[in-house]
Design an enzyme around this catalytic site. Structure first.
Site, PDB file in Angstrom:
ATOM      1  N   ASP A   1       1.714   7.425   2.937  1.00 24.36           N
ATOM      2  CA  ASP A   1       1.181   6.228   2.290  1.00 24.36           C
ATOM      3  C   ASP A   1       0.491   5.307   3.271  1.00 24.36           C
ATOM      4  O   ASP A   1       0.630   5.448   4.473  1.00 24.36           O
ATOM      5  CB  ASP A   1       2.338   5.431   1.674  1.00 24.36           C
ATOM      6  CG  ASP A   1       2.742   6.009   0.344  1.00 24.36           C
ATOM      7  OD1 ASP A   1       1.984   6.813  -0.199  1.00 24.36           O
ATOM      8  OD2 ASP A   1       3.822   5.637  -0.133  1.00 24.36           O
TER       9      ASP A   1
ATOM     10  N   LYS B   1      -2.840   4.048  -1.201  1.00 29.05           N
ATOM     11  CA  LYS B   1      -3.594   3.357  -2.246  1.00 29.05           C
ATOM     12  C   LYS B   1      -4.403   2.259  -1.590  1.00 29.05           C
ATOM     13  O   LYS B   1      -3.938   1.610  -0.678  1.00 29.05           O
ATOM     14  CB  LYS B   1      -2.637   2.725  -3.244  1.00 29.05           C
ATOM     15  CG  LYS B   1      -1.717   3.730  -3.878  1.00 29.05           C
ATOM     16  CD  LYS B   1      -0.524   3.010  -4.462  1.00 29.05           C
ATOM     17  CE  LYS B   1       0.580   4.002  -4.806  1.00 29.05           C
ATOM     18  NZ  LYS B   1       1.849   3.311  -4.974  1.00 29.05           N
TER      19      LYS B   1
ATOM     20  N   MET C   1       5.888  -7.135  -2.713  1.00 32.40           N
ATOM     21  CA  MET C   1       4.620  -7.025  -3.453  1.00 32.40           C
ATOM     22  C   MET C   1       4.241  -8.331  -4.141  1.00 32.40           C
ATOM     23  O   MET C   1       3.670  -8.336  -5.227  1.00 32.40           O
ATOM     24  CB  MET C   1       4.706  -5.893  -4.491  1.00 32.40           C
ATOM     25  CG  MET C   1       4.843  -4.531  -3.846  1.00 32.40           C
ATOM     26  SD  MET C   1       4.909  -3.189  -5.025  1.00 32.40           S
ATOM     27  CE  MET C   1       6.641  -3.092  -5.354  1.00 32.40           C
TER      28      MET C   1
HETATM   29  N1  SAH Z   1       9.578   1.073   0.091  1.00 28.65           N
HETATM   30  C1  SAH Z   1       9.151  -0.093   0.808  1.00 28.65           C
HETATM   31  C2  SAH Z   1       8.551  -1.147  -0.115  1.00 28.65           C
HETATM   32  C3  SAH Z   1       7.326  -0.683  -0.838  1.00 28.65           C
HETATM   33  S1  SAH Z   1       6.606  -1.927  -1.790  1.00 28.65           S
HETATM   34  C4  SAH Z   1      10.305  -0.655   1.634  1.00 28.65           C
HETATM   35  O1  SAH Z   1      11.426  -0.236   1.478  1.00 28.65           O
HETATM   36  O2  SAH Z   1      10.031  -1.488   2.498  1.00 28.65           O
HETATM   37  C5  SAH Z   1       5.448  -2.602  -0.660  1.00 28.65           C
HETATM   38  C6  SAH Z   1       5.841  -4.010  -0.287  1.00 28.65           C
HETATM   39  O3  SAH Z   1       6.807  -3.976   0.766  1.00 28.65           O
HETATM   40  C7  SAH Z   1       4.732  -4.844   0.247  1.00 28.65           C
HETATM   41  O4  SAH Z   1       3.936  -5.389  -0.776  1.00 28.65           O
HETATM   42  C8  SAH Z   1       5.475  -5.907   0.989  1.00 28.65           C
HETATM   43  O5  SAH Z   1       6.010  -6.853   0.099  1.00 28.65           O
HETATM   44  C9  SAH Z   1       6.637  -5.116   1.566  1.00 28.65           C
HETATM   45  N2  SAH Z   1       6.388  -4.686   2.951  1.00 28.65           N
HETATM   46  C10 SAH Z   1       6.350  -3.436   3.405  1.00 28.65           C
HETATM   47  N3  SAH Z   1       6.123  -3.413   4.734  1.00 28.65           N
HETATM   48  C11 SAH Z   1       6.020  -4.697   5.129  1.00 28.65           C
HETATM   49  C12 SAH Z   1       5.786  -5.343   6.371  1.00 28.65           C
HETATM   50  N4  SAH Z   1       5.620  -4.646   7.493  1.00 28.65           N
HETATM   51  N5  SAH Z   1       5.752  -6.695   6.397  1.00 28.65           N
HETATM   52  C13 SAH Z   1       5.912  -7.413   5.274  1.00 28.65           C
HETATM   53  N6  SAH Z   1       6.133  -6.858   4.074  1.00 28.65           N
HETATM   54  C14 SAH Z   1       6.194  -5.520   3.998  1.00 28.65           C
END
Ligand code: SAH
Length: 496
Positions: A35, A57, A171
């Site tokens: 991803d 995406k 998100m």
């Molecule tokens: N599976 C992922 C989340 C996926 S949804 C997890 O467990 O982290 C994607 C969202 O995760 C983004 O929109 C943001 O809100 C958050 N996110 C992921 N990586 C991030 C990062 N490095 N810094 C801030 N937010 C992050």
């Protein structure tokens, strides 16, 4: 035989947060589907021969639909492949991991799940925010603000407003206004502490602290990915902040050598919080064969000292000798001299402790140290286009020397930084040899050399850099760690 699919959580960005089990799975994959949020450092672990499929995406438009991803996983597993599905954070925390397993399960394809460190806890942790804290927050609630229409998330704000624990919204970058208003309208204290953290756990991390009634204004336009944290624990952020206090946080440093080990300069700088751009400006070509090995063995009988002027020279010679069935004992009868710490380090990887390692990285200083050791005949094993300062010292002192060239450096440029440099985005460029300076200049002719500082491993490298008009710093000792220290000192001076 069927293949297998392993769902691997890649962690939130810092490649160091990938689990050991996740790394093993990636290293043995035939196919990897990944991803957008998977960090570059994790993608580097994908084996050269493996097929990489970017199913990320972009801008809300799905480049590869979820159905297609499910299908790709199934098809590759049916094709007997060992498939890894890499996702940011943890696959089961808003990662649609469950959906991807359904089709596999229906088709009897074996699968495994390697949990990842979710951004929901790691990003707060890098911002100094413990998601629970005795006396402040006794529960954590991870909420998605994502919606199908992109406008109205279906969140029971009233319930969350009164829940009392820490709220983490994923998100939600585009929906901050909606979230804070929803919570305030739901009855939450307008002065409840909040934080917005962008690009968490990476050198680009940005933290904005505020309260429900002012965070929107303070945050302005939020860059994705970002998380929103609401709750009293956000107040601990200043006290427990550690990541933004790393000595090189906020600095962007270009590394112009090829890094082939985890103890390389890039790793050292990264662990100090810097954003590192790898831009190798040279590569090396071996010039050795069986005849070279015979020649080295013959010359060793004639000389009393062998000098290595680069780690690459050491590795080229030692690997050649290994291929010929020899080992470090070949050097049993002679003294060994190394130009600096990295070269001496490479020798010790092959069980050889250098006898002569001057503190200053320079051919002249090495030559003088060898002369002072009482050497009478020296064998130089070095690059074809190596600096020849040392020859002058030997000629002046009247001691004999022979050279065997074992490799050459060739300028290259995998990634041109001219634009970044001219936009003032690079603070330091590191040079570990004169040839890296030459290589850099060859490909960055139009770069504004006054917009960064050159960090050189030693005097002769620095002379080259200064010769081109660069502002230059030289490491105290000829080692990568010392180069990093020089940058830290300079960065601290700059902040005072
Ligand atoms: N599976 C992922 C989340 C996926 S949804 C997890 O467990 O982290 C994607 C969202 O995760 C983004 O929109 C943001 O809100 C958050 N996110 C992921 N990586 C991030 C990062 N490095 N810094 C801030 N937010 C992050």
């Amino acid at each position: 035989m069927l293949g297998k699919v392993t769902l691997v959580g890649a962690g939130p960005g810092d490649p160091g947060l990938l689990t050991l089990k996740g790394a093993e799975a990636i290293k043995s994959a035939d196919v990897v589907l990944y991803d957008r949020l998977v960090g570059a450092g994790v993608l580097e672990l994908i084996p050269d021969g493996a097929k990489r499929i970017d199913v990320g995406k972009r801008c809300g438009s799905h480049r590869v639909s979820q159905d297609e991803i499910n299908r790709l996983l199934l098809d590759h597993a049916l094709d007997e492949k060992n498939v890894v599905r890499l996702k940011g954070g943890d696959s089961f925390v808003f990662g649609r991991g469950g959906e991807e397993l359904e089709l596999l399960q229906k088709n009897g394809v074996p699968f495994e799940v390697v949990p990842g460190i979710t951004s929901a806890v790691a990003v707060p942790a890098y911002a100094g925010i413990p998601v629970t804290h005795r006396g402040t927050s006794a529960s954590v609630h991870i909420v998605t603000a994502h919606t199908r229409d992109g406008i109205n998330p279906d969140i029971d704000f009233k319930a969350y407003a009164g829940i009392g624990g820490t709220l983490i919204f994923l998100m939600g970058a585009a929906l901050l206004s909606h979230i804070v208003k929803g919570l305030m309208n739901g009855g939450m204290d307008i002065y409840t502490p909040c934080a917005v953290i962008e690009h968490g756990t990476t050198p680009a991390q940005k933290k904005i602290l505020g309260t429900l009634n002012n965070i929107e204004k303070k945050a302005g336009r939020i860059e994705s990915p970002a998380i929103i944290i609401v709750g009293g624990v956000c107040e601990l952020s200043e006290k427990f902040d550690w990541y933004s206090k790393l000595p090189l946080h906020g600095k962007t440093i270009a590394v112009t050598r090829h890094e082939n080990s985890s103890s390389g300069l890039s790793s050292i700088l990264y662990s100090m919080g810097a954003e590192v751009i790898e831009c190798p400006c040279i590569h090396t070509e071996d010039l050795v064969d069986g005849r070279t090995a015979d020649q080295i063995k013959r010359e060793l009988k004639e000389c009393d000292t062998v000098a290595f002027t680069s780690a690459n020279g050491v590795r080229t010679v030692m690997e050649l000798l290994k291929k010929q069935g020899c080992d470090a004992r070949v050097f049993g009868g002679v003294k060994i001299a190394a130009i600096g710490g990295s070269t001496a380090g490479a020798l010790s990887e092959y069980g050889i402790n250098a006898d002569i390692v001057p503190g200053e990285y320079s051919g002249r200083v090495l030559g003088t140290a060898i002369v002072d050791s009482g050497a009478e005949k020296v064998l130089l094993l070095r690059a074809e286009n190596a600096n020849r300062e040392i020859d002058e010292v030997f000629k002046r002192s009247g001691i004999g020397f022979t050279e065997i060239t074992v490799y050459r450096t060739v300028p290259e440029c995998e990634f041109n930084m001219t634009e970044l440099i001219n936009e003032g985005k690079i603070d330091y460029v590191t040079f570990t040899s004169g040839s890296t300076v030459e290589g850099f200049m060859q490909f960055h002719k139009n770069a504004d050399l006054s917009s960064f500082k050159a960090v050189c491993i030693g005097g002769s490298t620095a002379e080259k850099a200064v010769g081109y008009g660069m502002e230059c710093m030289t490491a105290d000792h000829a080692s990568l760690a010392s180069m990093a220290e020089a940058i830290v000192c300079d960065a601290e001076r700059g902040e005072r």
